[in-house]
Design a protein around this motif. Structure first.
Motif, PDB file in Angstrom:
ATOM      1  N   ALA A  57       0.847  -1.199  -0.053  1.00  0.00           N
ATOM      2  CA  ALA A  57       0.082   0.095   0.048  1.00  0.00           C
ATOM      3  C   ALA A  57       0.865   1.304  -0.019  1.00  0.00           C
ATOM      4  CB  ALA A  57      -0.722   0.066   1.223  1.00  0.00           C
ATOM      5  N   ALA A  58       2.031   1.458   0.872  1.00  0.00           N
ATOM      6  CA  ALA A  58       2.739   2.373   0.724  1.00  0.00           C
ATOM      7  C   ALA A  58       3.664   2.561  -0.725  1.00  0.00           C
ATOM      8  CB  ALA A  58       3.709   2.252   1.995  1.00  0.00           C
ATOM      9  N   SER A  59       4.298   1.491  -0.991  1.00  0.00           N
ATOM     10  CA  SER A  59       4.952   1.548  -2.390  1.00  0.00           C
ATOM     11  C   SER A  59       4.104   1.765  -3.359  1.00  0.00           C
ATOM     12  CB  SER A  59       5.623   0.030  -2.400  1.00  0.00           C
ATOM     13  OG  SER A  59       4.761  -0.799  -2.777  1.00  0.00           O
ATOM     14  N   GLN A  60       2.840   1.560  -3.470  1.00  0.00           N
ATOM     15  CA  GLN A  60       2.104   1.942  -4.680  1.00  0.00           C
ATOM     16  C   GLN A  60       1.425   3.345  -4.334  1.00  0.00           C
ATOM     17  OE1 GLN A  60      -0.502  -1.813  -4.893  1.00  0.00           O
ATOM     18  NE2 GLN A  60       1.204  -3.023  -5.185  1.00  0.00           N
ATOM     19  N   ALA A  61       1.517   3.832  -3.393  1.00  0.00           N
ATOM     20  CA  ALA A  61       0.797   5.111  -3.079  1.00  0.00           C
ATOM     21  C   ALA A  61       1.607   6.202  -4.032  1.00  0.00           C
ATOM     22  CB  ALA A  61       0.844   5.524  -1.729  1.00  0.00           C
ATOM     23  N   ASP A  62       0.596   7.235  -4.018  1.00  0.00           N
ATOM     24  CA  ASP A  62       1.066   8.458  -4.851  1.00  0.00           C
ATOM     25  C   ASP A  62       2.176   9.345  -3.931  1.00  0.00           C
ATOM     26  OD1 ASP A  62       0.764  10.690  -6.749  1.00  0.00           O
ATOM     27  OD2 ASP A  62       0.931  11.755  -4.755  1.00  0.00           O
ATOM     28  N   THR A  63       3.263   9.514  -4.598  1.00  0.00           N
ATOM     29  CA  THR A  63       4.811  10.021  -3.966  1.00  0.00           C
ATOM     30  C   THR A  63       4.183  11.178  -3.165  1.00  0.00           C
ATOM     31  OG1 THR A  63       5.180  11.173  -6.016  1.00  0.00           O
ATOM     32  CG2 THR A  63       6.215   8.870  -5.495  1.00  0.00           C
ATOM     33  N   GLY A  64       3.410  12.228  -3.623  1.00  0.00           N
ATOM     34  CA  GLY A  64       2.919  13.454  -3.242  1.00  0.00           C
ATOM     35  C   GLY A  64       2.030  13.131  -1.769  1.00  0.00           C
ATOM     36  N   PHE A  65       1.522  12.077  -1.860  1.00  0.00           N
ATOM     37  CA  PHE A  65       0.518  11.532  -0.667  1.00  0.00           C
ATOM     38  C   PHE A  65       1.611  11.114   0.446  1.00  0.00           C
ATOM     39  CE2 PHE A  65      -1.450   7.901   1.527  1.00  0.00           C
ATOM     40  CZ  PHE A  65      -2.311   8.608   2.108  1.00  0.00           C
ATOM     41  N   ALA A  86       4.579  11.963   0.779  1.00  0.00           N
ATOM     42  CA  ALA A  86       5.430  12.995   1.311  1.00  0.00           C
ATOM     43  C   ALA A  86       4.447  13.849   2.341  1.00  0.00           C
ATOM     44  CB  ALA A  86       6.016  14.118   0.108  1.00  0.00           C
ATOM     45  N   ALA A  87       3.242  13.915   2.135  1.00  0.00           N
ATOM     46  CA  ALA A  87       2.432  14.664   2.899  1.00  0.00           C
ATOM     47  C   ALA A  87       2.375  13.859   4.416  1.00  0.00           C
ATOM     48  CB  ALA A  87       1.124  14.953   2.124  1.00  0.00           C
ATOM     49  N   LEU A  88       2.194  12.612   4.132  1.00  0.00           N
ATOM     50  CA  LEU A  88       1.980  11.853   5.535  1.00  0.00           C
ATOM     51  C   LEU A  88       3.263  11.965   6.196  1.00  0.00           C
ATOM     52  CD1 LEU A  88       0.784   8.323   4.438  1.00  0.00           C
ATOM     53  CD2 LEU A  88      -0.361   9.929   6.098  1.00  0.00           C
ATOM     54  N   ASP A  89       4.465  11.965   5.539  1.00  0.00           N
ATOM     55  CA  ASP A  89       5.798  12.118   6.420  1.00  0.00           C
ATOM     56  C   ASP A  89       5.874  13.331   6.895  1.00  0.00           C
ATOM     57  OD1 ASP A  89       6.259   9.343   5.678  1.00  0.00           O
ATOM     58  OD2 ASP A  89       7.636  10.015   3.909  1.00  0.00           O
ATOM     59  N   THR A  90       5.246  14.642   6.221  1.00  0.00           N
ATOM     60  CA  THR A  90       5.336  15.747   6.877  1.00  0.00           C
ATOM     61  C   THR A  90       4.405  15.777   8.182  1.00  0.00           C
ATOM     62  OG1 THR A  90       5.793  16.933   4.827  1.00  0.00           O
ATOM     63  CG2 THR A  90       4.979  18.082   6.755  1.00  0.00           C
ATOM     64  N   ALA A  91       3.303  15.139   8.172  1.00  0.00           N
ATOM     65  CA  ALA A  91       2.452  15.197   9.247  1.00  0.00           C
ATOM     66  C   ALA A  91       3.003  14.313  10.344  1.00  0.00           C
ATOM     67  CB  ALA A  91       1.066  14.407   8.728  1.00  0.00           C
ATOM     68  N   ILE A  92       3.689  13.382  10.052  1.00  0.00           N
ATOM     69  CA  ILE A  92       4.204  12.424  11.189  1.00  0.00           C
ATOM     70  C   ILE A  92       5.286  13.026  11.665  1.00  0.00           C
ATOM     71  CG2 ILE A  92       5.584  10.240  11.417  1.00  0.00           C
ATOM     72  CD1 ILE A  92       3.970   9.134   8.985  1.00  0.00           C
ATOM     73  N   ALA A  93       6.374  13.808  10.865  1.00  0.00           N
ATOM     74  CA  ALA A  93       7.413  14.521  11.714  1.00  0.00           C
ATOM     75  C   ALA A  93       6.712  15.640  12.599  1.00  0.00           C
ATOM     76  CB  ALA A  93       8.234  15.160  10.562  1.00  0.00           C
ATOM     77  N   ASN A  94       5.683  16.514  12.286  1.00  0.00           N
ATOM     78  CA  ASN A  94       5.188  17.550  12.836  1.00  0.00           C
ATOM     79  C   ASN A  94       4.561  16.969  14.262  1.00  0.00           C
ATOM     80  OD1 ASN A  94       5.980  19.128  11.063  1.00  0.00           O
ATOM     81  ND2 ASN A  94       4.095  19.704  10.122  1.00  0.00           N
TER      82      ASN A  94
END
Length: 448
Positions: free
Chosen positions: A89-97, A99-107
């Protein structure tokens, strides 16, 4: 006819409607109702039956209810989502999605780490001397269950907002439950789980998922605490099982209050209100002392709601427990906000920061025109799992601290116990507990 009504709080003809809205937003009727108006079994009674079945039958009940209520088609062996499916699910997801997830996780991780309190230095009790020390130890919960709803849509943000605080707290084991839609758990939810390193995900939803996490089944180990939003059945299940496990809170439909004055943009305020109403169910209130602003916001909402993909559902939600409330003064507006204790409060006034400090009851406060609730929903840092239905009077939003327990540490040496003995013995005997007193005497005097 407008999609939302204007109510004047000081007009007697509007008082009943305002009271009705407040009552509809209250958690009390849902908690206390035992029978539905038709005399049929209430939601609470249906939930109790599901809980009993899962406790008695385990996986068999999970499979049966998942087939009945969701779109689950497998057997007990398919309840757990495979590690390969989560990774895919992660490998097939849109790269922009991603990146947004990773930003949210970091914040969220940065915010939760910063607010986590550390253990205080040892405290010496009065009269105990250096031989007595008191301390507190913060201990992470061992295992936590996160419920991720899957009804009207997919909610990867709930995965982030629930899992990251638990990870920051040091929880050793975290599992997720989410219902099947279209034959599988949402790919977006699985992608979020993957980015967080969560590989224990179950394709189970509803009250049966809550029961499984609380009691345990052959497939699902029991947890210490269950968190996450959900529909009425999920929330009633959490309420019924509080005490078997800990829960975050009992949550109702999402809600927002916008506190605004005549400096606010009607377009932005209307958009903010509709953002909550589109949850359907969702409630939104504008509270303002400006009748002119209320009129302009009403006009804007009529324009904007017609453009929404969920126009019909949003309009229906607006009719249930939403309004534009005009008060005689700004002071009364602030007092009314505190009376409602909203889940989300967005403040767009000339003195927004000052007004924020006057609010004592709210789940989260979003200050100024450039701080929409959606920023907190997705990326700002505080968890979006918040108290609803007026429970902001006594509940807080989910945080890393929600996943730790405090253990009191008490240590006396012989001298400290001797110094405190008489007071302890006196109080114990005053309450009629002679054995308590003698437990002190045995150590001080060597006899009872």
């Amino acid at each position: 006819m407008s999609c939302i009504e204007v109510i004047f709080s000081d007009r007697s003809e509007h008082a009943a409607r305002l009271a009705e809205i407040k009552s509809r937003l209250s958690i009390g009727p849902m908690l206390l109702a035992e029978l539905s108006p038709t005399g049929e079994p209430s939601a609470q009674q249906k939930v109790r039956a599901i809980l009993a079945d899962v406790r008695r039958e385990g996986d068999d009940a999970l499979v049966r209810y998942s087939r009945q209520f969701d779109q689950f088609a497998g057997d007990a062996g398919a309840l757990r989502v495979s590690a390969a499916s989560i990774a895919a699910a992660a490998s097939q997801a849109d790269t922009g999605f991603i990146a947004a997830l990773d930003t949210a996780i970091a914040n969220v991780r940065r915010y939760q780490q910063a607010m986590l309190p550390s253990e205080p230095a040892a405290i010496v009790p009065a009269g105990g001397g250096a031989g007595a020390q008191l301390a507190v130890r913060y201990q992470p919960l061992q295992r936590v269950g996160v419920y991720v709803p899957g009804g009207a849509g997919a909610y990867p943000s709930t995965v982030v907002m629930s899992v990251v605080p638990a990870q920051v707290a040091g929880v050793a084991e975290i599992c997720l439950c989410s219902p099947v839609r279209g034959g599988q758990v949402s790919a977006a939810v699985l992608a979020a789980a993957s980015r967080l390193g969560i590989n224990e995900v179950y394709a189970v939803g509803g009250a049966q998922a809550i029961a499984a996490m609380a009691f345990g089944t052959h497939s699902i180990k029991p947890v210490d605490k269950i968190v996450g939003p959900g529909n009425t059945y999920v929330q009633l299940a959490k309420k019924e099982l509080f005490g078997v496990v800990d829960i975050d809170s009992f949550a109702g439909p999402s809600e927002v209050i916008v506190l605004a004055d005549d400096s606010a943009s009607p377009t932005a305020v209307a958009a903010e209100l509709l953002a909550q109403a589109e949850h359907a169910p969702g409630s939104c209130l504008l509270i303002t002392s400006s009748a002119a602003l209320a009129t302009k916001v009403q006009q804007q909402m009529d324009i904007q709601v017609a453009r929404l993909p969920r126009c019909e559902l949003t309009t229906k939600a607006l009719a249930y427990a939403s309004a534009l409330v005009v008060t005689p003064s700004h002071e009364i507006a602030v007092a009314l906000v505190n009376d409602f204790a909203p889940e989300h409060l967005q403040i767009t006034t000339r003195e927004a920061r000052r007004d924020a400090m006057r609010i004592i009851h709210a789940g989260a406060i979003f200050i100024g025109n450039h701080t929409p609730v959606a920023a907190g929903d997705y990326i700002a840092g505080p968890s979006h799992v918040l108290p609803t239905s007026g429970t902001g009077r006594f509940f807080s939003g989910l945080s890393a601290e929600s996943f730790r327990k405090r253990i009191s540490m008490v240590e006396y040496d012989a001298g400290a116990l001797h110094a405190a003995a008489d007071a302890i013995i006196t109080l114990a005997r005053g309450e009629g507990f002679e054995a308590h007193a003698r437990s002190i005497m045995a150590r001080r005097d060597g006899s009872v």
